[in-house]
Scaffold this active site. Structure first.
Site, PDB file in Angstrom:
ATOM      1  N   ARG A 240       0.831  -1.199   0.000  1.00 57.32           N
ATOM      2  CA  ARG A 240       0.000   0.000   0.000  1.00 57.32           C
ATOM      3  C   ARG A 240       0.864   1.247   0.000  1.00 57.32           C
ATOM      4  NH1 ARG A 240      -4.797  -1.154   4.438  1.00 57.32           N
ATOM      5  NH2 ARG A 240      -5.554  -3.124   3.540  1.00 57.32           N
TER       6      ARG A 240
ATOM      7  N   ASP B 265       0.326   5.382   0.984  1.00 62.54           N
ATOM      8  CA  ASP B 265      -0.628   6.230   1.693  1.00 62.54           C
ATOM      9  C   ASP B 265      -1.169   7.329   0.782  1.00 62.54           C
ATOM     10  OD1 ASP B 265      -0.276   4.881   4.187  1.00 62.54           O
ATOM     11  OD2 ASP B 265       1.613   5.963   4.460  1.00 62.54           O
TER      12      ASP B 265
ATOM     13  N   ARG C  10       8.911   8.080   5.633  1.00 58.76           N
ATOM     14  CA  ARG C  10       8.638   9.493   5.924  1.00 58.76           C
ATOM     15  C   ARG C  10       9.189   9.902   7.285  1.00 58.76           C
ATOM     16  NH1 ARG C  10       2.349   9.770   4.994  1.00 58.76           N
ATOM     17  NH2 ARG C  10       2.662  11.875   5.837  1.00 58.76           N
TER      18      ARG C  10
END
Length: 246
Positions: free
Chosen positions: A50, A52, A197
């Site tokens: 996945r 985001d 991140r």
């Protein structure tokens, strides 16, 4: 059934992430909608992982099964004609029945781009984090080397991450200057939620003097509060996914 491996690029700005969500525009949802039109039947798409909301991809990999359909190489042409411009099919091929876009992954590479010019470039704004404050790039490079190897990355993932085993192996964390841009490339065997991140935000906070803890101290703390901020989603791209056969 025959299995098709599809490599796609996308601008994640206007998507609520990759994974299908009811009532929301997602990469998986849009792909399944357009593949269903090609096959005249529902098609389930499986991704390598996945991304985001707001995160982009240069080389996301997905697979799907089909009983009948066009030759594998035709999917790129057919999908380019129908998909919206923020999803671009790059390549398609038929793969072995035991291939899985997610479970067959051996290595993933993400790249995060920071724009350091005083005035943001409007043509790259959707894909970069504008952070014009002075940074000690050499300090960031030294800190990045301490992230390479197998570690418990509890300090570098969302505190709500449900996965218990937070050990991951990073093969590469490079900090590269490119004019007014700074690229941080992370390659590893897997990543936790927000991991790249938070790594980027921590390296930037170290480079700007906002954070005094060393990377080994942050890792050993196993405490999200000890690491730096979470960098904005828009600067992150899933760059490449590697599989054993490759």
């Amino acid at each position: 059934m025959p299995k098709i491996k599809l490599v796609i690029s996308y601008d994640g700005t206007d998507f609520h992430g990759f994974a299908r969500q009811p009532g929301l525009r997602t990469v998986q949802g849009v792909l399944e909608e357009h593949l269903a039109k090609i096959h005249n039947t529902p098609v389930e798409v499986f991704g390598s992982g996945r991304t985001d909301a707001g995160v982009h991809a240069v080389g996301q990999v997905v697979h799907f099964e089909r009983e009948v359909g066009p030759p594998a190489e035709r999917y790129v042409y057919l999908l380019r004609r129908s998909l919206p411009p923020d999803i671009v099919p790059v390549s398609a091929e038929e793969v072995a029945v035991d291939f899985h876009a997610r479970f067959s992954v051996r290595r993933k590479t993400y790249r995060y781009t920071i724009q350091r010019a005083n005035v943001p470039d409007i043509f790259t704004y959707r894909f970069t984090w504008h952070e014009p404050r002075p940074m000690d790039v050499e300090l960031m490079r030294r800190a990045a080397r301490d992230l390479v190897g197998e570690h418990d990355f509890t300090s570098f993932c969302a505190s709500t991450t449900p996965i218990e085993d937070k050990r991951r192996t990073l093969y590469q964390v490079d900090v590269t200057e490119r004019g007014s841009y700074l690229d941080i490339t992370c390659s590893g065997n897997g990543f936790l939620q927000y991991m790249v991140r938070i790594i980027v935000g921590t390296l930037v906070d170290l480079g700007e003097g906002r954070l005094r803890h060393s990377i080994p101290e942050i890792l050993s703390a196993r405490d999200r509060a000890q690491a730096g901020r979470t960098a904005p989603a828009r600067g992150l791209s899933l760059w490449k996914v590697d599989y054993e056969a490759e």
